[in-house]
Design a protein around this motif. Structure first.
Motif, PDB file in Angstrom:
ATOM      1  N   GLY A 128       0.827  -1.187   0.000  1.00  0.00           N
ATOM      2  CA  GLY A 128       0.000   0.000   0.000  1.00  0.00           C
ATOM      3  C   GLY A 128       0.864   1.240   0.000  1.00  0.00           C
ATOM      4  N   GLN A 129       0.215   2.388  -0.009  1.00  0.00           N
ATOM      5  CA  GLN A 129       0.934   3.645  -0.159  1.00  0.00           C
ATOM      6  C   GLN A 129       1.458   4.198   1.164  1.00  0.00           C
ATOM      7  OE1 GLN A 129      -2.160   3.480   0.423  1.00  0.00           O
ATOM      8  NE2 GLN A 129      -2.738   5.258   1.631  1.00  0.00           N
ATOM      9  N   GLY A 130       1.012   3.674   2.268  1.00  0.00           N
ATOM     10  CA  GLY A 130       1.471   4.134   3.573  1.00  0.00           C
ATOM     11  C   GLY A 130       0.570   5.175   4.187  1.00  0.00           C
ATOM     12  N   THR A 131       0.551   5.199   5.502  1.00  0.00           N
ATOM     13  CA  THR A 131      -0.201   6.203   6.252  1.00  0.00           C
ATOM     14  C   THR A 131       0.685   6.695   7.386  1.00  0.00           C
ATOM     15  OG1 THR A 131      -2.294   6.672   7.401  1.00  0.00           O
ATOM     16  CG2 THR A 131      -1.346   4.470   7.736  1.00  0.00           C
ATOM     17  N   LEU A 132       0.741   8.006   7.569  1.00  0.00           N
ATOM     18  CA  LEU A 132       1.680   8.605   8.515  1.00  0.00           C
ATOM     19  C   LEU A 132       1.101   8.640   9.916  1.00  0.00           C
ATOM     20  CD1 LEU A 132       4.308  10.162   9.135  1.00  0.00           C
ATOM     21  CD2 LEU A 132       3.087  12.257   8.463  1.00  0.00           C
ATOM     22  N   VAL A 133       1.880   8.141  10.856  1.00  0.00           N
ATOM     23  CA  VAL A 133       1.553   8.223  12.275  1.00  0.00           C
ATOM     24  C   VAL A 133       2.599   9.109  12.943  1.00  0.00           C
ATOM     25  CG1 VAL A 133       1.360   6.955  14.435  1.00  0.00           C
ATOM     26  CG2 VAL A 133       0.451   5.960  12.324  1.00  0.00           C
ATOM     27  N   THR A 134       2.130  10.157  13.594  1.00  0.00           N
ATOM     28  CA  THR A 134       3.016  11.075  14.301  1.00  0.00           C
ATOM     29  C   THR A 134       2.594  11.114  15.758  1.00  0.00           C
ATOM     30  OG1 THR A 134       3.277  12.430  12.303  1.00  0.00           O
ATOM     31  CG2 THR A 134       3.966  13.400  14.398  1.00  0.00           C
ATOM     32  N   VAL A 135       3.542  10.804  16.641  1.00  0.00           N
ATOM     33  CA  VAL A 135       3.261  10.772  18.068  1.00  0.00           C
ATOM     34  C   VAL A 135       4.071  11.873  18.739  1.00  0.00           C
ATOM     35  CG1 VAL A 135       3.166   9.369  20.141  1.00  0.00           C
ATOM     36  CG2 VAL A 135       2.909   8.287  17.905  1.00  0.00           C
TER      37      VAL A 135
END
Length: 126
Positions: free
Chosen positions: A117-124
């Motif tokens: 897949g294209q990826g999904t950004l997780v920012t913590v």
């Protein structure tokens, strides 16, 4: 197989997120599914995987006890529940599909997956 990841976002340390990966195309339940992540300046790393039959799951050490992978074959979707998130979990998360055998050593290697897949950004944030 086409994969579409979603569910990422900006959260604070300790929060939770659920990532989804919707598949279309060939029979989804013929594929083992994996989640990987890539932080800036780092290599892509294994997070979790689940067999097509849902009978087997594997996790990276950092994911054990905090992340849970699951799938719904009737909905052609795989999920990654992220709990107790830490700033070190910040990365782009990718889902991937593998046709073929499921074994712990095989499913941890990105090169053993056929579709991404294209990826999904997780920012913590801390």
């Amino acid at each position: 197989v086409q994969l579409q990841a979603s569910g990422g976002g900006l959260v604070q340390a300790g929060d939770s997120l659920r990532l989804s990966c919707a598949a279309s195309g060939r029979s989804f339940n013929n594929y083992a599914m994996g989640w990987f992540r890539q932080a800036p300046g780092k290599e892509r790393e294994f997070v979790a995987a689940i067999s097509w039959s849902v009978t087997s799951t594997n996790y990276a050490d950092f994911a054990k006890g905090r992340f849970t992978i699951s799938r719904n074959n009737s909905e052609n979707t795989v999920y990654l529940q992220l709990n107790s998130l830490k700033p070190d979990d910040t990365a782009v998360y990718y889902c991937a599909a593998r046709a073929g055998s499921y074994a712990a050593a095989i499913i941890r290697e990105p090169s053993n997956y056929n579709y991404w897949g294209q990826g999904t950004l997780v920012t913590v944030s801390s």
